[in-house]
Design an enzyme around this catalytic site. Sequence first.
Site, PDB file in Angstrom:
ATOM      1  N   LYS A 185      35.138  40.159  50.210  1.00 31.98           N
ATOM      2  CA  LYS A 185      35.404  39.693  48.849  1.00 31.98           C
ATOM      3  C   LYS A 185      36.214  38.405  48.884  1.00 31.98           C
ATOM      4  O   LYS A 185      37.241  38.323  49.574  1.00 31.98           O
ATOM      5  CB  LYS A 185      36.172  40.766  48.065  1.00 31.98           C
ATOM      6  N   TRP A 197      32.953  44.199  40.476  1.00 27.87           N
ATOM      7  CA  TRP A 197      33.419  44.586  39.140  1.00 27.87           C
ATOM      8  C   TRP A 197      34.869  44.158  38.896  1.00 27.87           C
ATOM      9  O   TRP A 197      35.588  44.801  38.137  1.00 27.87           O
ATOM     10  CB  TRP A 197      33.270  46.100  38.926  1.00 27.87           C
ATOM     11  N   HIS A 198      35.267  43.054  39.509  1.00 26.53           N
ATOM     12  CA  HIS A 198      36.635  42.562  39.326  1.00 26.53           C
ATOM     13  C   HIS A 198      36.656  41.315  38.448  1.00 26.53           C
ATOM     14  O   HIS A 198      37.488  40.422  38.635  1.00 26.53           O
ATOM     15  CB  HIS A 198      37.288  42.277  40.690  1.00 26.53           C
ATOM     16  N   PHE A 199      35.756  41.246  37.485  1.00 22.99           N
ATOM     17  CA  PHE A 199      35.710  40.092  36.589  1.00 22.99           C
ATOM     18  C   PHE A 199      36.946  40.078  35.691  1.00 22.99           C
ATOM     19  O   PHE A 199      37.506  41.121  35.352  1.00 22.99           O
ATOM     20  CB  PHE A 199      34.417  40.075  35.765  1.00 22.99           C
ATOM     21  N   HIS A 200      37.363  38.875  35.311  1.00 19.69           N
ATOM     22  CA  HIS A 200      38.598  38.712  34.546  1.00 19.69           C
ATOM     23  C   HIS A 200      38.549  37.398  33.769  1.00 19.69           C
ATOM     24  O   HIS A 200      37.654  36.586  33.966  1.00 19.69           O
ATOM     25  CB  HIS A 200      39.813  38.740  35.485  1.00 19.69           C
TER      26      HIS A 200
END
Length: 601
Positions: free
Chosen positions: A436, A537-540
């Site tokens: 990542k 799924w670590h969108f911000h």
Amino acid sequence: MAFSLPLPLATAIFNSFLLCLLLLFNLSCATFYQENPKYMYPFIKEASTFGSSSTASSLGGSFASYGGKSAYDYIIIGGGTAGCPLAATLSQEYSVLLLERGGVPFDNFNVTFMENFHISLADTSTTSAAQQFTSTDRVMNARARVLGGGTCINAGYYSRASHSFVKKVGWNPELVNEAYLWVENQIVHAPKLAPWQAAVRDALLDVGVSPFNGFTFDHKYGTKISGSTFDEYGRRHTAAELLASANPDNLDIFVLATVQKIAFDTQGERPKAVGVIFKDEYGKQHKAFLSERIESEVILSSGSIGSPQLLLLSGIGPKEDLKNKNIPVVLDNQFVGRDVQDNPLNTIYVPFKRHLTQSLLQTVGITKLGVYIEASNGFGQSSNSIKRHHGLVSAEIGQLSTIPPEERTEEAIQAYREMKQDLPFEAFMGGFILGKVAKPKSTGHLKLNTTNIDDNPEVTYNYFSHPQDLRKCVKSIQLIEKIVKSKRLRYFINSDNLTIEKLLNMSVQANVNLIPKHTNDIQSLEQFCKDTVITMWHFHGGCHMDKVVGRDYQVFGVDGLRVIDGSTFDESPGTNPQATVMMMGRYMGVKILMERHGERS
């Protein structure tokens, strides 16, 4: 003459009376939960029951009573990772209404059990806890649609943010630590290390990702084991369980309640949030109001997709975009929905010699290269889960390899899903090593597709548009190559001659996204990164601090409105964000209570 009982007899009668009351209470509770077993807590109800006693007349009228209660001190939109701990905390002293568009997780086997993790993400039904969306980059993604939010559909890894992150956002370190502990004491567990996780841990140390920091929640360079929201039996514990700490007399939660817009009073010098309009599971509209107390607030906690989307639908955002959708402009703010980010993830599949116990994320390598290395393996499916293949969002290797990349359209994928049989168990004889990119510099945007809140907005992340992100990805693939070649992994890998080129080819053939593949993928690591990018799924972002909200998370230019969730972040905290987002909900709840007490933090 007054009659009196001997003290022992009086005490016995009084105790019997208390026992009867207790039995009656337990009987009533048992009846409630027998009739409503999936709701867990008595303050959780379906949206259609809102206002069953009386109905508020209009937003322009007086603040009426409904459901036996007056208007609320706080209305929280989104019962997710931040919303649940926030509601539990604020309810200690003030009346709180929490509105969640999804259902409850407590009776959902695909949420509850780790062995159903992949199935939960692959469930495309309207009642699924995960709502799929595909970015314009053609990378598939999912957003939570359930009480508990992302904690119900993620891989369970729990790790705190770095000290530098806490300092940058201006949080009080002592209160932050207390808020983390509050979460950890309720739902976080030390994992029982799985064989694949132990092997990757040792391999990380072999290739120099050191020191070994043991088991710790802290964010430190090197290799570590961290917490999990899965317990030793593989049962998931979510942010929804933090509601056990709420004051039930001050909290109302309505599930299947989809907020369509925030209502504002625009008669004063500044717009002021006064309530919300939402629809129930049958499509009927309802209105909920804030109390007339000056401190009363609407708080958006709908995540990096939902919060900017709802601000736009409520008239806060770039005025030209709002006018194009015929949305009345409440406040022109050019930053709403801008500079959204997702952390690029690339995975390498490693076939095993034998079956290993399934594991999700337990080990992480925090490198100085600007990448995080994690691992997962296997697949399980409990007897209670839905029976289906896993389609486009699955972790299996080789799916759709018979369909040319240029023909992998959404329609072709759907047709393939409908005709495909369940995959054999052997398809899961392998593990993944994940790389990542931390703190990406590539940014994108979020815009409305339609004015229907049920429709996903248009989201673009522009993965690897910044050359630094691409360089980090290449370094992660090169590091993973060293890990695969380490002595520790030789005992697991199903070939003595398995080269990194073969592994890359397998990953290219995997059905991981809708991006057309190139013939020179494995010759060019840069091209491999671009063509096989997926999400973790670590969108911000989308409601950034200092652009959309201030340091107190109050929305600039309006009164009575805050945003408290990951949409305010300009980076994903730690290796995995759920710990910090839950902590944030608790932290800000405590901060708001302190502010109302006139205390300094």
